[in-house]
Motif scaffolding. Structure first.
Motif, PDB file in Angstrom:
ATOM      1  N   GLY A 367     -28.094 -28.090  37.027  1.00 32.61           N
ATOM      2  CA  GLY A 367     -29.351 -28.666  36.596  1.00 32.61           C
ATOM      3  C   GLY A 367     -30.282 -27.686  35.914  1.00 32.61           C
ATOM      4  O   GLY A 367     -30.878 -27.985  34.880  1.00 32.61           O
ATOM      5  N   ILE A 368     -30.409 -26.490  36.484  1.00 30.63           N
ATOM      6  CA  ILE A 368     -31.361 -25.508  35.950  1.00 30.63           C
ATOM      7  C   ILE A 368     -30.710 -24.618  34.899  1.00 30.63           C
ATOM      8  O   ILE A 368     -31.252 -24.428  33.804  1.00 30.63           O
ATOM      9  N   ALA A 369     -29.539 -24.045  35.217  1.00 28.20           N
ATOM     10  CA  ALA A 369     -28.900 -23.088  34.309  1.00 28.20           C
ATOM     11  C   ALA A 369     -28.640 -23.655  32.915  1.00 28.20           C
ATOM     12  O   ALA A 369     -28.829 -22.945  31.918  1.00 28.20           O
ATOM     13  N   PRO A 370     -28.200 -24.930  32.760  1.00 35.04           N
ATOM     14  CA  PRO A 370     -27.973 -25.442  31.397  1.00 35.04           C
ATOM     15  C   PRO A 370     -29.216 -25.452  30.521  1.00 35.04           C
ATOM     16  O   PRO A 370     -29.096 -25.533  29.290  1.00 35.04           O
ATOM     17  N   LEU A 371     -30.404 -25.371  31.139  1.00 37.08           N
ATOM     18  CA  LEU A 371     -31.619 -25.317  30.332  1.00 37.08           C
ATOM     19  C   LEU A 371     -31.667 -24.070  29.461  1.00 37.08           C
ATOM     20  O   LEU A 371     -32.394 -24.022  28.461  1.00 37.08           O
ATOM     21  N   SER A 372     -30.891 -23.041  29.853  1.00 37.20           N
ATOM     22  CA  SER A 372     -30.885 -21.814  29.066  1.00 37.20           C
ATOM     23  C   SER A 372     -30.161 -21.985  27.728  1.00 37.20           C
ATOM     24  O   SER A 372     -30.352 -21.171  26.813  1.00 37.20           O
ATOM     25  N   MET A 373     -29.336 -23.014  27.601  1.00 35.56           N
ATOM     26  CA  MET A 373     -28.568 -23.179  26.360  1.00 35.56           C
ATOM     27  C   MET A 373     -29.452 -23.476  25.147  1.00 35.56           C
ATOM     28  O   MET A 373     -29.364 -22.775  24.135  1.00 35.56           O
ATOM     29  N   PRO A 374     -30.337 -24.499  25.183  1.00 35.78           N
ATOM     30  CA  PRO A 374     -31.195 -24.695  24.007  1.00 35.78           C
ATOM     31  C   PRO A 374     -32.156 -23.534  23.781  1.00 35.78           C
ATOM     32  O   PRO A 374     -32.472 -23.207  22.629  1.00 35.78           O
ATOM     33  N   LEU A 375     -32.600 -22.899  24.875  1.00 38.39           N
ATOM     34  CA  LEU A 375     -33.487 -21.743  24.730  1.00 38.39           C
ATOM     35  C   LEU A 375     -32.751 -20.590  24.052  1.00 38.39           C
ATOM     36  O   LEU A 375     -33.307 -19.906  23.183  1.00 38.39           O
ATOM     37  N   SER A 376     -31.492 -20.381  24.444  1.00 36.54           N
ATOM     38  CA  SER A 376     -30.697 -19.309  23.832  1.00 36.54           C
ATOM     39  C   SER A 376     -30.469 -19.586  22.354  1.00 36.54           C
ATOM     40  O   SER A 376     -30.571 -18.682  21.503  1.00 36.54           O
ATOM     41  N   ALA A 377     -30.162 -20.839  22.024  1.00 38.45           N
ATOM     42  CA  ALA A 377     -29.926 -21.194  20.624  1.00 38.45           C
ATOM     43  C   ALA A 377     -31.177 -20.960  19.784  1.00 38.45           C
ATOM     44  O   ALA A 377     -31.111 -20.407  18.677  1.00 38.45           O
ATOM     45  N   ALA A 378     -32.333 -21.379  20.313  1.00 39.10           N
ATOM     46  CA  ALA A 378     -33.584 -21.193  19.575  1.00 39.10           C
ATOM     47  C   ALA A 378     -33.906 -19.712  19.413  1.00 39.10           C
ATOM     48  O   ALA A 378     -34.328 -19.268  18.331  1.00 39.10           O
ATOM     49  N   ALA A 379     -33.687 -18.940  20.490  1.00 37.32           N
ATOM     50  CA  ALA A 379     -33.994 -17.510  20.429  1.00 37.32           C
ATOM     51  C   ALA A 379     -33.068 -16.780  19.466  1.00 37.32           C
ATOM     52  O   ALA A 379     -33.498 -15.875  18.734  1.00 37.32           O
ATOM     53  N   ILE A 380     -31.792 -17.163  19.436  1.00 33.91           N
ATOM     54  CA  ILE A 380     -30.851 -16.535  18.504  1.00 33.91           C
ATOM     55  C   ILE A 380     -31.259 -16.826  17.066  1.00 33.91           C
ATOM     56  O   ILE A 380     -31.133 -15.979  16.173  1.00 33.91           O
ATOM     57  N   GLY A 381     -31.778 -18.035  16.820  1.00 32.51           N
ATOM     58  CA  GLY A 381     -32.241 -18.365  15.481  1.00 32.51           C
ATOM     59  C   GLY A 381     -33.387 -17.476  15.017  1.00 32.51           C
ATOM     60  O   GLY A 381     -33.557 -17.247  13.817  1.00 32.51           O
ATOM     61  N   VAL A 382     -34.174 -16.960  15.969  1.00 29.76           N
ATOM     62  CA  VAL A 382     -35.322 -16.116  15.624  1.00 29.76           C
ATOM     63  C   VAL A 382     -34.952 -14.637  15.630  1.00 29.76           C
ATOM     64  O   VAL A 382     -35.285 -13.887  14.697  1.00 29.76           O
TER      65      VAL A 382
END
Length: 416
Positions: A367-382
């Protein structure tokens, strides 16, 4: 459904115990069925809607699973994990086979797929805590670490076999055939689960969470209090949460973006994932064979921290062969730390609380750990892959620091 009890004289080493092997086989078949199911669901959703709609359908099962899993843990502890596992697995099987039959007969559209995902996620909220609580009822505590390793091997097997089997089902008969394949795999697991016998809890473990003895709300609060006050389980949950938060992003969406950035392509990403799976499988095999690793708390921390370093190094690998080698190391170390965390959770928790404790760990991981996936994608884009992998590695390493700084967890041992 009465539980079938293990005669005391029948308890043997887990890897030689037919009762445990039946449970491992049932669990593995069910996990392979899950892999086929999710591939079939994704394929059917893409065929019936837009990419955005398909993404919603495939993600919607996570919502009831995360929201209801704590309640599922209470159900597993109140009514016994064996009967809950059998009942929920039978419902999963019947639901998937029913949808397969409907898809063979007609084309109902996305609504049926969304409903299936919701039902499957809801039942999973009960099934997963019960699965986590069952090993302590089929063998003794000194064998639980070995069972955790055997379970890890089952997960690795499902990951390797499930996707190609689901793809074959889609190729042969479309989504309906793949759903039918998933349902039949789960169906085979049900009689195996019925044949699994459980041990009777000793008096000091059997007095909590029985149906009718207290309210479900009080049972839930008691389970959370058990974790909070326990000298090992409290810091262990924090270590698991930090480790998963730092691991899930880079090894899912982050790896895809890294492979695209380096020009490795889909095949290169497959090689890296294969390296990770190989390392994780070796770690699970080690625990399954040895059965016990001394200084379990220290080993957990000692695997998390270098595993986190390897995650950071992966982003700077000079070429694909080096990346695959690093991925093997990441899989070995994180697989070992994950298996040790699971073994400590199994052996440190009072048996009557295992459903609720497993539910809390499941919410953290699913439930909590998968939230890091969109955050990681957004951060990699920056900022790019390198800095994000490094930050993720730091978060993961903090889990090892927690294990080192908590005396109860650092000194924890597996039963002999």
């Amino acid at each position: 459904m009465p539980d079938t009890l293990i005669p005391p004289a029948a308890r043997v080493a887990a890897h030689r115990d037919p009762n445990v092997l039946r449970w491992v086989a049932a669990y593995t078949l069910s996990m392979v069925g899950d892999m086929v199911f999710y591939l079939a669901l994704s394929w059917a959703a893409v065929q019936h809607g837009t990419a955005a709609q398909a993404g919603i359908v495939t993600a919607v099962s996570a919502v009831p699973r995360a929201l209801l899993m704590l309640g599922g843990g209470v159900v597993a502890d109140r009514f016994g994990p064996r009967r809950v596992v059998i009942g929920s697995d039978a419902v999963r099987c019947g639901t998937v086979l029913a949808v397969a039959a409907v898809l063979f007969a007609t084309d109902p559209g996305l609504w049926l797929l969304a409903l299936l995902a919701v039902v499957f996620g809801t039942v999973d909220a009960v099934f997963l805590p019960a699965v986590g609580a069952l090993p302590a009822r089929i063998t003794t505590k000194d064998q639980l670490a070995r069972v955790q390793g055997m379970r890890g091997l089952g997960i690795r097997f499902a990951a390797v076999v499930g996707a190609p089997l689901g793809g074959l089902g889609v190729a042969v008969g479309g989504s309906a055939a793949a759903f039918a394949c998933a349902g039949l795999l789960i169906a085979v697991s049900v009689p195996l689960l019925v044949s699994v016998r459980v041990r009777e809890l000793p008096p000091d473990e059997a007095g909590v969470g029985t149906a009718g003895s207290t309210t479900a709300w009080r049972d839930l609060r008691a389970g959370l209090s058990h974790i909070r006050r326990h000298r090992v389980l409290g810091p262990l949950m924090i270590a698991i949460a930090l480790g998963d938060l730092g691991f899930v992003g880079p090894l899912n969406v982050g790896l895809t973006l890294l492979a695209d950035e380096r020009g490795w392509g889909a095949s290169g990403m497959g090689w890296v994932l294969g390296g990770f799976g190989t390392g994780a499988g070796v770690a699970a095999l080690l625990l399954a064979v040895r059965g016990r690793v001394p200084h379990a708390g220290l080993v957990t921390a000692g695997a998390i921290i270098p595993g986190a370093v390897a995650i950071a190094v992966l982003a700077y690998a000079p070429g694909l062969p080096v990346a695959v080698g690093i991925a093997v190391l990441v899989g070995l170390l994180t697989g070992l730390s994950g298996a040790m965390c699971g073994a400590l959770l199994q052996t440190q928790t009072d048996t009557a609380y295992l459903g609720r404790v497993t539910a809390v760990a499941g919410i953290v991981s699913l439930g909590i750990a998968p939230l890091s996936m969109p955050l990681s994608a957004a951060a990699i884009g920056v900022w790019g892959t390198g800095p994000v992998f490094v930050v993720s590695a730091v978060v993961c390493a903090l889990g090892g620091v927690v294990a080192l700084c908590a005396p109860g967890l650092r000194r924890a041992e597996l039963p002999t």
